[in-house]
Design an enzyme around this catalytic site. Structure first.
Site, PDB file in Angstrom:
ATOM      1  N   CYS A 245       0.814  -1.224   0.000  1.00 51.01           N
ATOM      2  CA  CYS A 245       0.000   0.000   0.000  1.00 51.01           C
ATOM      3  C   CYS A 245       0.847   1.273   0.000  1.00 51.01           C
ATOM      4  O   CYS A 245       0.642   2.171  -0.821  1.00 51.01           O
ATOM      5  CB  CYS A 245      -0.985   0.001   1.170  1.00 51.01           C
ATOM      6  SG  CYS A 245      -0.227   0.127   2.810  1.00 51.01           S
ATOM      7  N   HIS A 293      -2.807   1.383   6.783  1.00 50.88           N
ATOM      8  CA  HIS A 293      -3.086   1.273   5.349  1.00 50.88           C
ATOM      9  C   HIS A 293      -3.239   2.669   4.757  1.00 50.88           C
ATOM     10  O   HIS A 293      -3.639   3.615   5.442  1.00 50.88           O
ATOM     11  CB  HIS A 293      -4.364   0.463   5.121  1.00 50.88           C
ATOM     12  CG  HIS A 293      -4.616   0.133   3.677  1.00 50.88           C
ATOM     13  ND1 HIS A 293      -3.786  -0.656   2.918  1.00 50.88           N
ATOM     14  CD2 HIS A 293      -5.621   0.511   2.832  1.00 50.88           C
ATOM     15  CE1 HIS A 293      -4.256  -0.770   1.688  1.00 50.88           C
ATOM     16  NE2 HIS A 293      -5.373  -0.064   1.612  1.00 50.88           N
ATOM     17  N   HIS A 305      -5.612   1.673  -4.547  1.00 53.95           N
ATOM     18  CA  HIS A 305      -4.767   1.163  -3.463  1.00 53.95           C
ATOM     19  C   HIS A 305      -4.296  -0.249  -3.778  1.00 53.95           C
ATOM     20  O   HIS A 305      -4.801  -0.901  -4.698  1.00 53.95           O
ATOM     21  CB  HIS A 305      -5.518   1.197  -2.125  1.00 53.95           C
ATOM     22  CG  HIS A 305      -6.585   0.142  -1.982  1.00 53.95           C
ATOM     23  ND1 HIS A 305      -6.847  -0.492  -0.792  1.00 53.95           N
ATOM     24  CD2 HIS A 305      -7.458  -0.393  -2.878  1.00 53.95           C
ATOM     25  CE1 HIS A 305      -7.824  -1.358  -0.955  1.00 53.95           C
ATOM     26  NE2 HIS A 305      -8.231  -1.318  -2.204  1.00 53.95           N
TER      27      HIS A 305
END
Length: 333
Positions: A245, A293, A305
């Site tokens: 990520c 994240h 993402h």
């Protein structure tokens, strides 16, 4: 610096700001010789308009900030004026009592001249002619009246500046809205052009990406992230074969000339905090109280993402699980 010079300087700055904004706004009516413009044609126009919009927004923010601050100053001056006025009123009442006593004592002509004064300041000046009134009392009244007049003059100058800035504020807000409306029209054309060219590629990229194109670093970062859709998630990777990520967002912003650490929490610390209402293409979206994240916003309530092992870089909407777990937004650069 003397109040008069301060207000003169502020007025000059405010005038220069709006004068600069006026030359930035040009006609933005899309015109194409080709009836079917390509997405890149439209993006070039959006880039041009965005470059005009950002300085206008900054100028609007500057004037609006000055206007807000000056309104607060005017209110503070009004609060300071009230007790000063009360002191003058009390002093005048005492003078009136003394003057009445003098009149009864036979010095009516001098007292009548004093009482005929229509100005508190001139009244204080004329008190010097009354030998029956002590010099200390005259000095006290005169000092209070002078202070009150100073604050009143400062407030009048500030109110004049506020009126000027309010006009500038409204003018810049109108220019800002006009450019934004033109960008929105182009965004719709862009989506139509992408739709006709088959930009969507299934589940990973269900719509044109970025959904909303913008100029500047954020637009470039979003474009880079969109170009990486389909790459596999690889833990601790930052390309070119795969990404995790923060590796994805690091690579996206590197394409825009901004260096970020390969860690979601560090990227949050390296970004300027913004609100959901201020979110625009290229901004980072952080998840979890521990910032475990991160994704990159691409407009239209979509983000790109790298989800997790076994998945691929993809577009998702900020709804359901993702909307509930957002912990903040940031703008690098």
């Amino acid at each position: 610096m003397a109040p008069k010079r301060v207000f003169t300087a502020l007025r000059a700055v405010a005038s220069a700001v709006v004068a600069g904004a006026a030359v930035l706004l040009v006609s933005f009516t899309p015109a194409y010789a080709d009836p079917t413009p390509t997405p890149s044609d439209i993006e070039a126009q959006i880039e041009q308009k965005w470059n005009a919009l950002e300085p206008t927004i900054e100028q609007y923010n500057a004037v609006h900030g000055q206007l807000t601050a000056n309104k607060a100053k005017a209110q503070a001056l009004q609060v300071q004026l009230q007790p000063l006025q009360l002191q003058v009123d009390i002093a005048m009442s005492k003078v009136g009592d003394i003057a009445a006593g003098v009149y009864k004592g036979g010095r009516g002509s001098t007292v009548n001249a004093v009482l005929a004064s229509s100005s508190p300041t001139s009244l204080a000046d004329q008190l010097a002619t009354l030998n029956m009134i002590a010099r200390t009392q005259y000095a006290q009244i005169s000092a209070v009246a002078t202070m009150r007049d100073k604050y009143a003059a400062d407030k009048r100058a500030l109110e004049a500046l506020i009126a000027q800035q309010a006009r500038q504020d409204a003018d810049l807000a109108a220019k800002k809205k006009q450019i934004e409306d033109q960008i929105n029209q182009l965004q719709r054309l862009r989506q139509q052009a992408y739709g006709s060219s088959g930009a969507a590629t299934g589940a990973l990229k269900p719509v044109a990406c970025p959904v909303e194109y913008t100029g500047g670093a954020g637009g470039k970062a979003a474009q880079k992230a969109c170009s990486l859709i389909g790459k596999p998630y690889i833990w601790a990777a930052a390309g070119p074969g795969g990404y995790d990520c923060s590796g994805l967002t690091m690579a996206a912003w590197a394409a825009a000339g901004v260096n970020l650490d390969h860690l979601a929490s560090s990227q949050r610390a390296q970004s300027r905090r913004i609100s959901r209402a201020d979110l625009r293409t290229g901004d980072l979206i952080f998840f979890g109280s521990d910032t475990h994240h991160v994704g990159i916003y691409v407009g239209g309530n979509w983000m790109v993402h790298a989800p997790h092992t076994g998945d691929y870089v993809r577009m998702v909407q900020l709804a359901g699980y993702y909307a509930k777990n957002v912990s903040g937004y940031g703008r690098p650069g």
